[in-house]
Motif scaffolding. Structure first.
Motif, PDB file in Angstrom:
ATOM      1  N   ARG A  70      26.426   2.665   3.731  1.00  0.00           N
ATOM      2  CA  ARG A  70      25.519   1.766   4.452  1.00  0.00           C
ATOM      3  C   ARG A  70      25.733   0.343   3.933  1.00  0.00           C
ATOM      4  O   ARG A  70      25.621   0.118   2.721  1.00  0.00           O
ATOM      5  CB  ARG A  70      24.089   2.231   4.222  1.00  0.00           C
ATOM      6  CG  ARG A  70      23.117   1.722   5.213  1.00  0.00           C
ATOM      7  CD  ARG A  70      21.826   2.516   5.113  1.00  0.00           C
ATOM      8  NE  ARG A  70      21.872   3.789   5.825  1.00  0.00           N
ATOM      9  CZ  ARG A  70      21.009   4.785   5.630  1.00  0.00           C
ATOM     10  NH1 ARG A  70      20.056   4.664   4.725  1.00  0.00           N
ATOM     11  NH2 ARG A  70      21.101   5.890   6.336  1.00  0.00           N
ATOM     12  N   TYR A 129      24.777   0.679  18.232  1.00  0.00           N
ATOM     13  CA  TYR A 129      23.359   0.918  18.508  1.00  0.00           C
ATOM     14  C   TYR A 129      22.546  -0.370  18.329  1.00  0.00           C
ATOM     15  O   TYR A 129      21.331  -0.313  18.164  1.00  0.00           O
ATOM     16  CB  TYR A 129      22.801   1.998  17.570  1.00  0.00           C
ATOM     17  CG  TYR A 129      23.439   3.364  17.728  1.00  0.00           C
ATOM     18  CD1 TYR A 129      23.544   3.976  18.970  1.00  0.00           C
ATOM     19  CD2 TYR A 129      23.912   4.039  16.608  1.00  0.00           C
ATOM     20  CE1 TYR A 129      24.120   5.229  19.091  1.00  0.00           C
ATOM     21  CE2 TYR A 129      24.485   5.302  16.727  1.00  0.00           C
ATOM     22  CZ  TYR A 129      24.582   5.885  17.972  1.00  0.00           C
ATOM     23  OH  TYR A 129      25.151   7.131  18.085  1.00  0.00           O
ATOM     24  N   LYS A 153      18.777   2.965  20.126  1.00  0.00           N
ATOM     25  CA  LYS A 153      18.399   4.346  20.457  1.00  0.00           C
ATOM     26  C   LYS A 153      16.970   4.378  20.992  1.00  0.00           C
ATOM     27  O   LYS A 153      16.194   3.462  20.764  1.00  0.00           O
ATOM     28  CB  LYS A 153      18.511   5.217  19.215  1.00  0.00           C
ATOM     29  CG  LYS A 153      19.942   5.563  18.862  1.00  0.00           C
ATOM     30  CD  LYS A 153      19.965   6.799  17.997  1.00  0.00           C
ATOM     31  CE  LYS A 153      21.368   7.343  17.888  1.00  0.00           C
ATOM     32  NZ  LYS A 153      21.399   8.615  17.177  1.00  0.00           N
ATOM     33  N   GLU A 159      31.079   7.963   7.769  1.00  0.00           N
ATOM     34  CA  GLU A 159      30.383   7.067   8.697  1.00  0.00           C
ATOM     35  C   GLU A 159      29.917   5.820   7.939  1.00  0.00           C
ATOM     36  O   GLU A 159      29.254   5.936   6.912  1.00  0.00           O
ATOM     37  CB  GLU A 159      29.161   7.765   9.306  1.00  0.00           C
ATOM     38  CG  GLU A 159      28.413   6.869  10.293  1.00  0.00           C
ATOM     39  CD  GLU A 159      27.231   7.586  10.945  1.00  0.00           C
ATOM     40  OE1 GLU A 159      27.351   8.002  12.103  1.00  0.00           O
ATOM     41  OE2 GLU A 159      26.198   7.739  10.270  1.00  0.00           O
ATOM     42  N   GLN A 194      27.549   2.638   8.260  1.00  0.00           N
ATOM     43  CA  GLN A 194      26.443   2.066   9.056  1.00  0.00           C
ATOM     44  C   GLN A 194      26.248   0.619   8.602  1.00  0.00           C
ATOM     45  O   GLN A 194      26.111   0.361   7.409  1.00  0.00           O
ATOM     46  CB  GLN A 194      25.145   2.832   8.814  1.00  0.00           C
ATOM     47  CG  GLN A 194      25.236   4.309   9.180  1.00  0.00           C
ATOM     48  CD  GLN A 194      23.916   5.057   8.938  1.00  0.00           C
ATOM     49  OE1 GLN A 194      23.039   4.570   8.227  1.00  0.00           O
ATOM     50  NE2 GLN A 194      23.800   6.234   9.529  1.00  0.00           N
ATOM     51  N   HIS A 234      12.759   7.117   9.161  1.00  0.00           N
ATOM     52  CA  HIS A 234      13.454   8.323   8.711  1.00  0.00           C
ATOM     53  C   HIS A 234      12.494   9.205   7.907  1.00  0.00           C
ATOM     54  O   HIS A 234      12.459  10.422   8.098  1.00  0.00           O
ATOM     55  CB  HIS A 234      14.667   7.929   7.860  1.00  0.00           C
ATOM     56  CG  HIS A 234      15.605   9.061   7.595  1.00  0.00           C
ATOM     57  ND1 HIS A 234      15.463   9.894   6.516  1.00  0.00           N
ATOM     58  CD2 HIS A 234      16.688   9.509   8.260  1.00  0.00           C
ATOM     59  CE1 HIS A 234      16.424  10.803   6.527  1.00  0.00           C
ATOM     60  NE2 HIS A 234      17.180  10.595   7.590  1.00  0.00           N
TER      61      HIS A 234
HETATM   62  P1  0O2 Z   1      20.780  11.532   6.749  1.00  0.00           P
HETATM   63  O1  0O2 Z   1      21.180  10.198   6.202  1.00  0.00           O
HETATM   64  O2  0O2 Z   1      21.865  12.526   6.676  1.00  0.00           O
HETATM   65  O3  0O2 Z   1      19.498  12.019   6.156  1.00  0.00           O
HETATM   66  P2  0O2 Z   1      22.373  12.868  15.129  1.00  0.00           P
HETATM   67  O4  0O2 Z   1      22.470  13.436  13.726  1.00  0.00           O
HETATM   68  O5  0O2 Z   1      22.591  13.862  16.224  1.00  0.00           O
HETATM   69  O6  0O2 Z   1      21.108  12.038  15.292  1.00  0.00           O
HETATM   70  P3  0O2 Z   1      24.981  11.707  15.645  1.00  0.00           P
HETATM   71  O7  0O2 Z   1      25.094  11.539  17.119  1.00  0.00           O
HETATM   72  O8  0O2 Z   1      25.818  12.780  15.018  1.00  0.00           O
HETATM   73  O9  0O2 Z   1      23.455  11.804  15.228  1.00  0.00           O
HETATM   74  O10 0O2 Z   1      25.404  10.419  14.918  1.00  0.00           O
HETATM   75  P4  0O2 Z   1      24.742   9.001  14.817  1.00  0.00           P
HETATM   76  O11 0O2 Z   1      23.536   8.869  15.660  1.00  0.00           O
HETATM   77  O12 0O2 Z   1      25.849   8.023  15.010  1.00  0.00           O
HETATM   78  O13 0O2 Z   1      24.365   8.958  13.291  1.00  0.00           O
HETATM   79  C1  0O2 Z   1      23.492   9.795  12.640  1.00  0.00           C
HETATM   80  C2  0O2 Z   1      22.886   9.007  11.484  1.00  0.00           C
HETATM   81  O14 0O2 Z   1      22.462   7.718  11.974  1.00  0.00           O
HETATM   82  C3  0O2 Z   1      21.622   9.645  10.984  1.00  0.00           C
HETATM   83  O15 0O2 Z   1      21.906  10.553   9.992  1.00  0.00           O
HETATM   84  C4  0O2 Z   1      20.811   8.458  10.475  1.00  0.00           C
HETATM   85  O16 0O2 Z   1      21.296   8.027   9.214  1.00  0.00           O
HETATM   86  C5  0O2 Z   1      21.154   7.411  11.508  1.00  0.00           C
HETATM   87  N1  0O2 Z   1      20.252   7.485  12.670  1.00  0.00           N
HETATM   88  C6  0O2 Z   1      20.586   7.795  13.934  1.00  0.00           C
HETATM   89  N2  0O2 Z   1      19.516   7.739  14.746  1.00  0.00           N
HETATM   90  C7  0O2 Z   1      18.468   7.387  13.982  1.00  0.00           C
HETATM   91  C8  0O2 Z   1      17.080   7.148  14.247  1.00  0.00           C
HETATM   92  O17 0O2 Z   1      16.572   7.245  15.368  1.00  0.00           O
HETATM   93  N3  0O2 Z   1      16.311   6.793  13.171  1.00  0.00           N
HETATM   94  C9  0O2 Z   1      16.810   6.652  11.912  1.00  0.00           C
HETATM   95  N4  0O2 Z   1      15.977   6.298  10.936  1.00  0.00           N
HETATM   96  N5  0O2 Z   1      18.116   6.873  11.640  1.00  0.00           N
HETATM   97  C10 0O2 Z   1      18.931   7.236  12.644  1.00  0.00           C
HETATM   98  P5  0O2 Z   1      20.852  11.678   9.622  1.00  0.00           P
HETATM   99  O18 0O2 Z   1      21.555  12.978   9.634  1.00  0.00           O
HETATM  100  O19 0O2 Z   1      19.639  11.590  10.449  1.00  0.00           O
HETATM  101  O20 0O2 Z   1      20.395  11.213   8.226  1.00  0.00           O
END
Ligand code: 0O2
Length: 209
Positions: free
Chosen positions: A73, A105, A110, A137, A139, A153
């Motif tokens: 990040r 995003y 989102k 990834e 961010q 989160h």
């Molecule tokens: P962590 O850090 O592992 O606890 P998905 O997992 O299905 O939502 P996708 O499509 O695989 O997501 O990938 P995306 O959306 O590019 O990235 C997922 C990560 O982005 C999440 O990991 C969060 O860190 C962040 N993220 C995406 N959407 C949101 C949201 O609405 N709110 C917050 N706070 N963070 C978001 P994890 O697994 O949730 O988190």
């Protein structure tokens, strides 16, 4: 099925450590030159095993294809810093990393209100047992976006699928407020950048006395 999680996660842990060092050193280089840094700070984490398993089930995919087991990040002060960081990463494409996909995003926030710029990369780590190419990834977001995402989160973690609609709406509204804070900060960005350069020059003068 993963038999030995410690062994499986080792290259991801190594990738997170290496990438953190790389992005942290960019900030240091700017500061050493008494210049404004587009990177405020960098963090990284390896996803929890329970979250990896949950995501693999939810998406019905192989564990190795999960893109954010290794996550970096990069936090910026201002929205305008984000394209500089993105450009920096694009310039590294084909060198120490390979860009697989970019997800904006920020232009397309989102539904939750979440804003951030995601870059999925593939990255080669050299372990004692040979090379391993993994996905990670990155961010990139502002301090305000990060403040909102961190709190959202943890609320999400508490409620899961059962978050009350009213709370969702309040979170969407607070995302708007965070967006306005970013806009205000962008308007005074030259003052912020100037102030920081003066601060850094003064501190380096004091350090030399
Ligand atoms: P962590 O850090 O592992 O606890 P998905 O997992 O299905 O939502 P996708 O499509 O695989 O997501 O990938 P995306 O959306 O590019 O990235 C997922 C990560 O982005 C999440 O990991 C969060 O860190 C962040 N993220 C995406 N959407 C949101 C949201 O609405 N709110 C917050 N706070 N963070 C978001 P994890 O697994 O949730 O988190």
């Amino acid at each position: 099925m993963i038999k030995n999680w410690d062994e499986f996660l080792l290259p991801y842990e190594q990738a997170v450590e290496e990438l953190k060092v790389k992005f942290k050193s960019i900030r240091k280089e700017y500061r050493d030159m008494n210049e404004y840094s587009p990177i405020e700070f960098t963090t990284g984490r390896v996803k929890k095993i329970s979250s990896i398993i949950e995501k693999a089930h939810r998406k019905n995919v192989e564990i190795e294809s999960i893109e954010d087991i290794a996550g970096i990040r990069i936090i910026c002060q201002l929205v305008d810093d984000i394209p500089h960081v993105v450009e920096h990463i694009r310039n590294r494409d084909g060198k120490d990393l390979k860009i697989i996909e970019e997800r904006d995003y920020i232009t397309n926030k989102k539904e939750s209100g979440y804003k951030s710029y995601h870059i999925i990369i593939s990255y080669v780590v050299h372990t004692a047992f040979g090379e391993k190419e993994i996905l990670a990834e990155i961010q990139i977001r502002t301090l305000a976006m990060n403040f909102w995402a961190t709190i959202e989160h943890s609320i999400n973690y508490k409620f899961g699928e059962n978050m009350p609609e009213e709370l969702k709406e309040r979170l969407r509204e607070s995302a708007e407020v965070a967006g306005r804070l970013d806009e205000e900060m962008s308007k005074i960005k030259f003052e912020i950048m100037d102030a920081q350069e003066v601060f850094m020059i003064r501190s380096s003068l004091v350090a030399r006395i």
